[in-house]
Design a protein around this motif. Structure first.
Motif, PDB file in Angstrom:
ATOM      1  N   CYS A 260       7.179   6.745   7.424  1.00 33.21           N
ATOM      2  CA  CYS A 260       6.175   6.279   6.443  1.00 33.21           C
ATOM      3  C   CYS A 260       4.755   6.495   6.990  1.00 33.21           C
ATOM      4  O   CYS A 260       4.366   5.871   7.974  1.00 33.21           O
ATOM      5  CB  CYS A 260       6.378   4.801   6.120  1.00 33.21           C
ATOM      6  SG  CYS A 260       5.105   4.168   5.001  1.00 33.21           S
ATOM      7  N   PRO A 261       3.964   7.351   6.335  1.00 30.72           N
ATOM      8  CA  PRO A 261       2.605   7.606   6.833  1.00 30.72           C
ATOM      9  C   PRO A 261       1.684   6.395   6.689  1.00 30.72           C
ATOM     10  O   PRO A 261       0.630   6.343   7.332  1.00 30.72           O
ATOM     11  CB  PRO A 261       2.119   8.784   5.978  1.00 30.72           C
ATOM     12  CG  PRO A 261       2.989   8.812   4.783  1.00 30.72           C
ATOM     13  CD  PRO A 261       4.282   8.171   5.153  1.00 30.72           C
ATOM     14  N   GLN A 262       2.090   5.428   5.870  1.00 31.70           N
ATOM     15  CA  GLN A 262       1.271   4.214   5.705  1.00 31.70           C
ATOM     16  C   GLN A 262       1.699   3.111   6.674  1.00 31.70           C
ATOM     17  O   GLN A 262       1.145   2.006   6.654  1.00 31.70           O
ATOM     18  CB  GLN A 262       1.374   3.687   4.261  1.00 31.70           C
ATOM     19  CG  GLN A 262       1.063   4.708   3.186  1.00 31.70           C
ATOM     20  CD  GLN A 262      -0.304   5.333   3.349  1.00 31.70           C
ATOM     21  OE1 GLN A 262      -1.269   4.655   3.701  1.00 31.70           O
ATOM     22  NE2 GLN A 262      -0.390   6.640   3.114  1.00 31.70           N
TER      23      GLN A 262
ATOM     24  N   VAL B 246      10.851   0.496  -5.969  1.00 30.97           N
ATOM     25  CA  VAL B 246      11.018  -0.948  -5.705  1.00 30.97           C
ATOM     26  C   VAL B 246       9.655  -1.567  -5.426  1.00 30.97           C
ATOM     27  O   VAL B 246       9.309  -2.636  -5.949  1.00 30.97           O
ATOM     28  CB  VAL B 246      11.973  -1.172  -4.504  1.00 30.97           C
ATOM     29  CG1 VAL B 246      12.033  -2.661  -4.156  1.00 30.97           C
ATOM     30  CG2 VAL B 246      13.362  -0.642  -4.820  1.00 30.97           C
ATOM     31  N   PHE B 247       8.828  -0.880  -4.639  1.00 30.55           N
ATOM     32  CA  PHE B 247       7.514  -1.441  -4.305  1.00 30.55           C
ATOM     33  C   PHE B 247       6.595  -1.506  -5.527  1.00 30.55           C
ATOM     34  O   PHE B 247       5.816  -2.437  -5.680  1.00 30.55           O
ATOM     35  CB  PHE B 247       6.861  -0.610  -3.193  1.00 30.55           C
ATOM     36  CG  PHE B 247       7.542  -0.780  -1.851  1.00 30.55           C
ATOM     37  CD1 PHE B 247       8.483  -1.786  -1.649  1.00 30.55           C
ATOM     38  CD2 PHE B 247       7.242   0.054  -0.780  1.00 30.55           C
ATOM     39  CE1 PHE B 247       9.123  -1.952  -0.430  1.00 30.55           C
ATOM     40  CE2 PHE B 247       7.868  -0.110   0.456  1.00 30.55           C
ATOM     41  CZ  PHE B 247       8.821  -1.112   0.622  1.00 30.55           C
ATOM     42  N   ARG B 248       6.730  -0.509  -6.394  1.00 30.57           N
ATOM     43  CA  ARG B 248       5.916  -0.545  -7.622  1.00 30.57           C
ATOM     44  C   ARG B 248       6.292  -1.781  -8.447  1.00 30.57           C
ATOM     45  O   ARG B 248       5.429  -2.476  -8.996  1.00 30.57           O
ATOM     46  CB  ARG B 248       6.182   0.736  -8.440  1.00 30.57           C
ATOM     47  CG  ARG B 248       5.335   0.866  -9.681  1.00 30.57           C
ATOM     48  CD  ARG B 248       5.129   2.329 -10.018  1.00 30.57           C
ATOM     49  NE  ARG B 248       6.358   3.001 -10.419  1.00 30.57           N
ATOM     50  CZ  ARG B 248       6.721   3.194 -11.686  1.00 30.57           C
ATOM     51  NH1 ARG B 248       5.953   2.742 -12.663  1.00 30.57           N
ATOM     52  NH2 ARG B 248       7.829   3.828 -11.986  1.00 30.57           N
TER      53      ARG B 248
ATOM     54  N   GLY C  57       0.800  -1.238   0.000  1.00 26.79           N
ATOM     55  CA  GLY C  57       0.000   0.000   0.000  1.00 26.79           C
ATOM     56  C   GLY C  57       0.823   1.274   0.000  1.00 26.79           C
ATOM     57  O   GLY C  57       0.487   2.240   0.702  1.00 26.79           O
ATOM     58  N   CYS C  58       1.893   1.283  -0.802  1.00 27.39           N
ATOM     59  CA  CYS C  58       2.744   2.473  -0.891  1.00 27.39           C
ATOM     60  C   CYS C  58       2.066   3.522  -1.777  1.00 27.39           C
ATOM     61  O   CYS C  58       1.644   3.212  -2.889  1.00 27.39           O
ATOM     62  CB  CYS C  58       4.095   2.079  -1.485  1.00 27.39           C
ATOM     63  SG  CYS C  58       5.150   3.479  -1.861  1.00 27.39           S
ATOM     64  N   THR C  59       1.985   4.748  -1.303  1.00 32.16           N
ATOM     65  CA  THR C  59       1.345   5.809  -2.083  1.00 32.16           C
ATOM     66  C   THR C  59       2.360   6.654  -2.852  1.00 32.16           C
ATOM     67  O   THR C  59       2.004   7.673  -3.434  1.00 32.16           O
ATOM     68  CB  THR C  59       0.540   6.734  -1.153  1.00 32.16           C
ATOM     69  OG1 THR C  59       1.437   7.277  -0.176  1.00 32.16           O
ATOM     70  CG2 THR C  59      -0.586   5.990  -0.459  1.00 32.16           C
ATOM     71  N   ALA C  60       3.606   6.226  -2.821  1.00 30.35           N
ATOM     72  CA  ALA C  60       4.694   6.936  -3.526  1.00 30.35           C
ATOM     73  C   ALA C  60       4.843   8.384  -3.064  1.00 30.35           C
ATOM     74  O   ALA C  60       5.209   9.259  -3.841  1.00 30.35           O
ATOM     75  CB  ALA C  60       4.494   6.862  -5.046  1.00 30.35           C
ATOM     76  N   CYS C  61       4.596   8.633  -1.785  1.00 26.77           N
ATOM     77  CA  CYS C  61       4.743  10.000  -1.256  1.00 26.77           C
ATOM     78  C   CYS C  61       6.215  10.402  -1.146  1.00 26.77           C
ATOM     79  O   CYS C  61       6.541  11.578  -1.084  1.00 26.77           O
ATOM     80  CB  CYS C  61       4.063  10.119   0.100  1.00 26.77           C
ATOM     81  SG  CYS C  61       4.901   9.167   1.397  1.00 26.77           S
ATOM     82  N   LYS C  62       7.089   9.420  -1.099  1.00 31.65           N
ATOM     83  CA  LYS C  62       8.552   9.621  -1.062  1.00 31.65           C
ATOM     84  C   LYS C  62       9.054  10.267   0.226  1.00 31.65           C
ATOM     85  O   LYS C  62      10.150  10.807   0.236  1.00 31.65           O
ATOM     86  CB  LYS C  62       9.026  10.423  -2.275  1.00 31.65           C
ATOM     87  CG  LYS C  62       8.787   9.711  -3.592  1.00 31.65           C
ATOM     88  CD  LYS C  62       9.492  10.410  -4.726  1.00 31.65           C
ATOM     89  CE  LYS C  62       9.321   9.627  -6.011  1.00 31.65           C
ATOM     90  NZ  LYS C  62       9.805  10.318  -7.176  1.00 31.65           N
TER      91      LYS C  62
HETATM   92  S1  SF4 Z   1       6.966   6.757   2.967  1.00 32.16           S
HETATM   93 FE1  SF4 Z   1       5.821   4.840   2.810  1.00 32.16          FE
HETATM   94  S2  SF4 Z   1       4.107   5.322   1.443  1.00 32.16           S
HETATM   95 FE2  SF4 Z   1       5.605   6.988   1.226  1.00 32.16          FE
HETATM   96  S3  SF4 Z   1       6.882   6.340  -0.507  1.00 32.16           S
HETATM   97 FE3  SF4 Z   1       7.889   5.606   1.331  1.00 32.16          FE
HETATM   98  S4  SF4 Z   1       7.125   3.516   1.574  1.00 32.16           S
HETATM   99 FE4  SF4 Z   1       5.751   4.543   0.174  1.00 32.16          FE
END
Ligand code: SF4
Ligand code: SF4
Length: 373
Positions: free
Chosen positions: A354-356, A311-313, A291-296
């Motif tokens: 990580c907010p997730q 990587v998660f994508r 559930g990564c939102t790519a917020c970086k």
């Molecule tokens: S902080 Fe968490 S949700 Fe945001 S890009 Fe990194 S892994 Fe993904």
């Protein structure tokens, strides 16, 4: 002259993923593939100015135009908006395409890749729709349309403004029917309701629907053990009313032989088979995704410079399609610019921001197992 649907083959040969050898198109193999396809009773080839850096149109000339009578096949190519900087560029590109392909006319000609916010404005600005009508009158184009990657709303707007459009090419496959980005089903419905012939691209989703997890493949094999998984994806789109031609970007002889088998004595998808396709679609969509939102938020502080969301994508795609070569290529390119998943030293900086609340360290271990071995 209106498109004669009876003249159109259900299977079209896309020339965008031709086999390569030593960095160049493998013409020997392409000629063999063309020879297989030309044995079908109707033939449609799809190329573009930009495919293979311009060499796809040349390959069409060498493998097809020079070796078969011009009236024994249909050839389509596309105008690239991003190469047009002034009005005269349109004619210049078109003349170059005729020369590259070694033809006097194109059977089908498309404005390439209209999307929201890009390309449509260019085609309007430089009068490309009117230009298409003129080229038809000159006999240089037989049929005029566009390929489309945008929203249903923009599609309606374009079709209202340009009744001269005879056909539209869209991405359509069973998995993207309800994809909120691609919105294939909505695009298909608009075109079908307007009776505009549809050319389908990406029916096998760039090869993803040809290679699936074994338990998903088994659902197809149980019903038709002798048929490839890819054949289901092709039969799905080719069975839809209003679909004129399904393009397959074939890369080797094995694929073309399999596709010819699928389209020889073509069997539309039955109700029972449609239920299997729906079941497979659900099975693919229900494979858990990270559930990564790519917020970086996680990346600036990573001491190993790992591009965690990328990587998660990659892993999300590979969980659904384990053999997806495009994801593997993407990851290998990524490793040249940033750290590998296996470079993680477990410092925990990323998990703290990580907010997730993702378990990034253990997910990277999973990624390293798949990608870095
Ligand atoms: S902080 Fe968490 S949700 Fe945001 S890009 Fe990194 S892994 Fe993904
Ligand atoms: S735990 Fe791994 S990925 Fe996260 S910041 Fe540290 S080195 Fe980077």
């Amino acid at each position: 002259m209106a498109i004669n649907l009876n003249n159109m083959p259900k299977l079209g040969f896309g020339l965008m993923r031709l086999p390569e050898s030593d960095g160049a198109i493998d013409m020997e193999q392409v000629c063999k593939m063309v020879d297989h396809y030309m044995k079908m009773d109707k033939r449609y080839f799809d190329t573009a100015y930009v495919y293979h850096g311009g060499n796809s149109e040349v390959a069409a000339r060498e493998a097809l135009v020079k070796r078969y009578p011009r009236d024994s096949f249909m050839l389509a190519t596309k105008l690239p908006a991003w190469e047009i900087k002034k009005e005269s560029d349109v004619d210049r590109i078109f003349e170059e395409q005729l020369e590259r392909a070694g033809v006097d006319y194109f059977d089908f000609y498309l404005l390439h890749s209209i999307e929201d916010g890009s390309n449509y404005d260019t085609y309007v600005k430089y009068g490309c729709f009117k230009w298409g009508i003129k080229k038809k009158e000159e006999g240089k184009i037989k049929h005029f349309g566009f390929s489309y990657h945008g929203s249903p709303e923009l599609l309606e707007e374009i079709l209202d403004a340009h009744p001269e459009v005879e056909f539209v090419q869209i991405q359509l496959n069973y998995l993207d029917r309800t994809n909120p980005v691609v919105r294939s089903e909505a695009l298909y419905n608009i075109l079908h309701e307007r009776n505009i012939p549809i050319i389908v691209m990406e029916p096998v989703r760039g090869g993803m629907l040809a290679n699936m997890a074994p338990d998903i493949e088994a659902k197809f094999k149980a019903k038709r053990p002798d048929d490839s998984v890819a054949s289901w994806a092709l039969r799905f789109v080719a069975s839809l009313p209003g679909v004129m031609t399904v393009l397959s970007g074939m890369s080797n002889e094995e694929q073309i032989i399999d596709n010819i088998k699928t389209f020889t004595n073509f069997e539309p998808v039955s109700e029972e088979e449609q239920a299997i396709i729906d079941e497979v679609t659900q099975a693919i969509l229900s494979i858990p995704q990270i559930g990564c939102t790519a917020c970086k938020y996680c990346t600036p502080g990573c001491p190993q410079n790992i591009s965690i969301p990328d990587v998660f994508r990659t892993i999300n795609t590979l969980r659904r399609y384990p053999d997806d070569w495009r994801s593997k290529n993407f990851y290998n390119g990524l490793k040249g610019r940033s750290g590998a998943a296996s470079d993680c030293i477990g410092c925990g900086q990323c998990e703290g921001v990580c907010p997730q609340h993702l378990p990034i360290i253990s997910l990277l271990k999973e990624a390293a197992e798949i990608l870095d071995k």
